[in-house]
Design a protein around this motif. Structure first.
Motif, PDB file in Angstrom:
ATOM      1  N   GLY A 179      53.880  36.276  38.313  1.00 32.92           N
ATOM      2  CA  GLY A 179      54.221  37.413  37.457  1.00 32.92           C
ATOM      3  C   GLY A 179      53.003  38.012  36.776  1.00 32.92           C
ATOM      4  O   GLY A 179      52.865  39.235  36.689  1.00 32.92           O
ATOM      5  N   LEU A 180      52.104  37.159  36.309  1.00 30.35           N
ATOM      6  CA  LEU A 180      50.888  37.668  35.670  1.00 30.35           C
ATOM      7  C   LEU A 180      50.011  38.403  36.673  1.00 30.35           C
ATOM      8  O   LEU A 180      49.353  39.387  36.332  1.00 30.35           O
ATOM      9  CB  LEU A 180      50.124  36.521  35.005  1.00 30.35           C
ATOM     10  N   GLY A 181      50.015  37.950  37.916  1.00 24.24           N
ATOM     11  CA  GLY A 181      49.280  38.660  38.959  1.00 24.24           C
ATOM     12  C   GLY A 181      49.902  40.010  39.260  1.00 24.24           C
ATOM     13  O   GLY A 181      49.192  41.009  39.420  1.00 24.24           O
ATOM     14  N   LEU A 182      51.218  40.051  39.342  1.00 21.90           N
ATOM     15  CA  LEU A 182      51.900  41.325  39.572  1.00 21.90           C
ATOM     16  C   LEU A 182      51.607  42.325  38.460  1.00 21.90           C
ATOM     17  O   LEU A 182      51.502  43.522  38.703  1.00 21.90           O
ATOM     18  CB  LEU A 182      53.416  41.114  39.677  1.00 21.90           C
ATOM     19  N   LEU A 183      51.475  41.818  37.250  1.00 28.16           N
ATOM     20  CA  LEU A 183      51.193  42.683  36.106  1.00 28.16           C
ATOM     21  C   LEU A 183      49.719  43.038  35.999  1.00 28.16           C
ATOM     22  O   LEU A 183      49.334  43.824  35.143  1.00 28.16           O
ATOM     23  CB  LEU A 183      51.640  42.001  34.814  1.00 28.16           C
ATOM     24  N   ARG A 184      48.890  42.444  36.854  1.00 25.81           N
ATOM     25  CA  ARG A 184      47.442  42.685  36.866  1.00 25.81           C
ATOM     26  C   ARG A 184      46.807  42.358  35.519  1.00 25.81           C
ATOM     27  O   ARG A 184      45.992  43.087  34.988  1.00 25.81           O
ATOM     28  CB  ARG A 184      47.096  44.118  37.256  1.00 25.81           C
ATOM     29  N   THR A 185      47.215  41.208  34.957  1.00 29.59           N
ATOM     30  CA  THR A 185      46.637  40.805  33.681  1.00 29.59           C
ATOM     31  C   THR A 185      45.191  40.360  33.885  1.00 29.59           C
ATOM     32  O   THR A 185      44.745  40.159  35.008  1.00 29.59           O
ATOM     33  CB  THR A 185      47.443  39.646  33.057  1.00 29.59           C
ATOM     34  N   ASN A 186      44.485  40.190  32.801  1.00 28.81           N
ATOM     35  CA  ASN A 186      43.084  39.793  32.849  1.00 28.81           C
ATOM     36  C   ASN A 186      42.972  38.409  33.489  1.00 28.81           C
ATOM     37  O   ASN A 186      43.446  37.423  32.929  1.00 28.81           O
ATOM     38  CB  ASN A 186      42.511  39.770  31.432  1.00 28.81           C
ATOM     39  N   PRO A 187      42.325  38.312  34.652  1.00 28.95           N
ATOM     40  CA  PRO A 187      42.290  37.024  35.349  1.00 28.95           C
ATOM     41  C   PRO A 187      41.496  35.944  34.613  1.00 28.95           C
ATOM     42  O   PRO A 187      41.801  34.755  34.749  1.00 28.95           O
ATOM     43  CB  PRO A 187      41.642  37.356  36.698  1.00 28.95           C
ATOM     44  N   TYR A 188      40.502  36.328  33.838  1.00 25.94           N
ATOM     45  CA  TYR A 188      39.689  35.333  33.137  1.00 25.94           C
ATOM     46  C   TYR A 188      40.477  34.652  32.027  1.00 25.94           C
ATOM     47  O   TYR A 188      40.465  33.425  31.916  1.00 25.94           O
ATOM     48  CB  TYR A 188      38.416  35.976  32.583  1.00 25.94           C
TER      49      TYR A 188
END
Length: 147
Positions: A112-121
């Motif tokens: 879900g966080l990837g789908l939302l393009r959240t800050n990867p760091y």
């Protein structure tokens, strides 16, 4: 599961990696077997945490590279469940990645966080902290159960 312990630290790493995916797998059992077998506890916790963290990052990358429809199809996630998770995670942000160690929903959090393009760091940092805490506690419980 006994096959994983035969490969020592590599087996622990692989089981921890697989446990971070949607596969129903218990890396905690392998960690307990390693601790019980006399493996170095610090190295055991570090390897299990690393494997599980990399498995979670794989889920994040799948989410980041994919579209919601593709993730639902590939991972067999029901559309309504994916939409609810996406909306919930949008409000909570990267700090929610700390809870990626939880059973069932923990596998969906990085996706879900990837789908939302959240800050990867930040997501990677919070997720690493949560997964390391889980294995530290599990190793401690295993040590005390052996005493």
């Amino acid at each position: 599961m006994a096959e994983f312990i035969e490969y020592g630290y590599w087996g622990l790493f692989l089981s921890s990696f697989l446990a971070a995916t949607i596969l129903p797998f218990s890396s905690e059992a392998i960690l307990s077997l390693c601790v019980y077998s006399g493996y170095d506890i610090s190295l055991t916790v570090a390897i299990a945490s690393l494997g599980n963290w990399l498995g979670g990052l794989t889920g994040y990358c799948l989410g980041y590279l994919g579209k919601l429809e593709k993730i639902e199809k590939w991972l067999r996630i029901k559309p309504e469940k994916a939409i609810r998770a996406r909306e919930y995670l949008r409000k909570r942000g990267n700090a929610f990645a700390f809870f990626a160690f939880l059973p069932f929903i923990g596998d969906l959090i990085p996706i879900g966080l990837g789908l939302l393009r959240t800050n990867p760091y930040w997501m990677a940092l919070f997720m690493a902290a949560g997964k390391a805490c889980r294995y530290i506690v599990w190793a401690w419980l295993t040590l005390h159960a052996m005493a």
